[in-house]
Design an enzyme around this catalytic site. Structure first.
Site, mmCIF file in Angstrom:
data_model
loop_
_atom_site.group_PDB
_atom_site.id
_atom_site.type_symbol
_atom_site.label_atom_id
_atom_site.label_comp_id
_atom_site.label_asym_id
_atom_site.label_seq_id
_atom_site.Cartn_x
_atom_site.Cartn_y
_atom_site.Cartn_z
ATOM 1 N N CYS A 63 0.773 -1.154 0.129
ATOM 2 C CA CYS A 63 -0.107 0.033 -0.089
ATOM 3 C C CYS A 63 0.980 1.427 -0.113
ATOM 4 O O CYS A 63 1.993 1.408 -0.289
ATOM 5 C CB CYS A 63 -0.943 -0.187 1.157
ATOM 6 S SG CYS A 63 -0.188 0.267 2.761
ATOM 7 N N ARG A 64 0.399 2.105 0.388
ATOM 8 C CA ARG A 64 1.340 3.630 0.408
ATOM 9 C C ARG A 64 2.069 3.775 1.507
ATOM 10 O O ARG A 64 3.308 3.923 1.124
ATOM 11 C CB ARG A 64 0.202 4.826 0.632
ATOM 12 C CG ARG A 64 0.758 6.111 0.525
ATOM 13 C CD ARG A 64 -0.069 7.232 0.732
ATOM 14 N NE ARG A 64 0.565 8.453 1.512
ATOM 15 C CZ ARG A 64 0.753 8.588 2.518
ATOM 16 N NH1 ARG A 64 0.343 7.895 3.493
ATOM 17 N NH2 ARG A 64 1.439 9.775 3.010
#
Length: 99
Positions: A63-64
């Site tokens: 993810c980020r």
């Protein structure tokens, strides 16, 4: 939960290892680029789409920053999937980007 650093993942990709990478970010985030070959399944769709990947294979979640992928790992582990969380997420990824 198992972890992998962005650097370790990049090295494994450079070595030509066949890896299952699942990016759980939202569409607008992925539009800025993702790890080449990563499959995009937003976190909110993961439960309904988890049948799209093999339960007997290890999957690396991205993810980020590593938080959402950590939640995704916990969810998938509870259903018997083998998962690894990429710590630091795309914020720490310095490798190639696919758009």
């Amino acid at each position: 939960m198992k972890h992998i650093s962005p650097q370790e993942l990049e090295q494994q990709l450079k070595e030509g290892r066949a890896l299952s990478i699942i990016d759980v970010r939202e569409y607008e985030e992925v539009a800025h680029g993702k790890i080449p070959g990563a499959r995009h399944i937003p976190l909110g769709q993961l439960l309904e789409r988890m049948n799209e990947f093999d339960k007997n294979e290890e999957h690396i979640l991205v993810c980020r920053s590593g938080n959402r992928s950590g939640m995704a790992c916990q969810l998938l582990e509870s259903y018997g999937y083998q998962v690894v969380n990429m710590t630091g997420g795309m914020l720490e990824w310095t490798g190639e980007i696919e758009r």
